[in-house]
Scaffold this motif. Structure first.
Motif, PDB file in Angstrom:
ATOM      1  N   ASN A  16      -5.457  -5.430  -1.536  1.00  0.00           N
ATOM      2  CA  ASN A  16      -3.839  -5.706  -0.998  1.00  0.00           C
ATOM      3  C   ASN A  16      -3.557  -7.036  -0.871  1.00  0.00           C
ATOM      4  OD1 ASN A  16      -1.555  -5.031   0.061  1.00  0.00           O
ATOM      5  ND2 ASN A  16      -2.368  -4.694   2.167  1.00  0.00           N
ATOM      6  N   PRO A  36       0.731  -1.361   0.088  1.00  0.00           N
ATOM      7  CA  PRO A  36      -0.100   0.014  -0.048  1.00  0.00           C
ATOM      8  C   PRO A  36       0.872   1.065   0.127  1.00  0.00           C
ATOM      9  CG  PRO A  36      -0.975  -1.637   1.619  1.00  0.00           C
ATOM     10  CD  PRO A  36       0.528  -2.219   0.852  1.00  0.00           C
ATOM     11  N   ALA A  77      -4.261  -0.265   3.125  1.00  0.00           N
ATOM     12  CA  ALA A  77      -3.758  -1.450   3.403  1.00  0.00           C
ATOM     13  C   ALA A  77      -4.729  -2.647   3.893  1.00  0.00           C
ATOM     14  CB  ALA A  77      -2.563  -1.554   4.548  1.00  0.00           C
TER      15      ALA A  77
END
Length: 233
Positions: free
Chosen positions: A82, A70, A77
């Protein structure tokens, strides 16, 4: 077992989420690995660097990768993408070598035969070389699939819910049955996906089934030329 019986809905829901989160990077990793593996096989000067660099990606700790991505790419995140991006990277790390090794395993005589009957390079790759490399690629894909399904549980540490939730929540509440339920669910998913990959391999590469029944040089020659004959027909 009382906890499991009372929370079957939760286990099933997390299992389906976990399966979705695992399937996406497996497919994306395979799609990305085929051209990278072809480059590594086709151009010998870059083969070493490509395989080494992609292999080194697998040495990055999963939690560190989930935190670094990220920051590097500029997204949150704690989102599912992600986790998918991180798992795709690990899948590529395994499959690039498998694709290159699979293409290496194709008999040069078969390539020459395909060229002799008029196959251009792209058609030869997709109808002859890639199918014949299939068994080696499939072996790598099975390893990558099991690894991805296992690694996906780390997502819970950054707030992405899947079967990893059963591990952390079970440990925090000291409910061993919850932890065991998560372990069993992950193993079951891995076994099912592995079985489906084996079945898909038998359907897409029927000539490989003859290898177990009649091994030998003559049989190997028939197996190698099977895709050429089918495509020419």
């Amino acid at each position: 077992m009382t906890w499991v019986a009372e929370n079957l809905d939760l286990i099933l829901e997390l299992t389906l989420v976990h399966l979705r989160q695992s399937a996406t990077p497996i497919v994306l990793g395979l799609v990305l690995s085929i051209p990278l593996g072809w480059v590594a096989w086709r151009y010998r000067l870059v083969r070493g660097p490509v395989i080494v660099l992609t292999g080194l990606l697998y040495t990055i700790p999963s939690l560190a990768l989930l935190i670094l991505l990220p920051a590097a790419l500029g997204y949150r995140a704690t989102t599912e993408p992600n986790l998918v991006v991180a798992l795709t990277i690990y899948t590529v790390a395994i499959l690039v070598r498998a694709v290159a090794d699979g293409l290496d395993s194709v008999d040069q005589d078969v390539r020459q035969a395909a060229t002799a009957v008029g196959y251009a390079a792209p058609r030869r790759f997709f109808t002859v070389e890639l199918p014949l490399a299939g068994p080696v690629i499939l072996a790598g894909l099975r390893v990558a699939a099991v690894s991805t399904i296992s690694l996906a549980t780390v997502g819970i540490l950054i707030g992405v819910e899947n079967l990893g939730y059963l591990f952390t929540n079970g440990l925090q509440r000291r409910i061993i049955a919850e932890v065991l339920a998560g372990v069993v669910a992950v193993v079951v998913i891995a076994l099912i996906v592995d079985g489906l990959l084996v079945l898909a391999g038998r359907m897409l590469m029927p000539w490989t089934r003859a290898a177990g029944r009649a091994p030998g040089r003559a049989q190997k020659g028939r197996e190698q030329t099977a895709p050429v004959v089918r495509a020419a027909a």
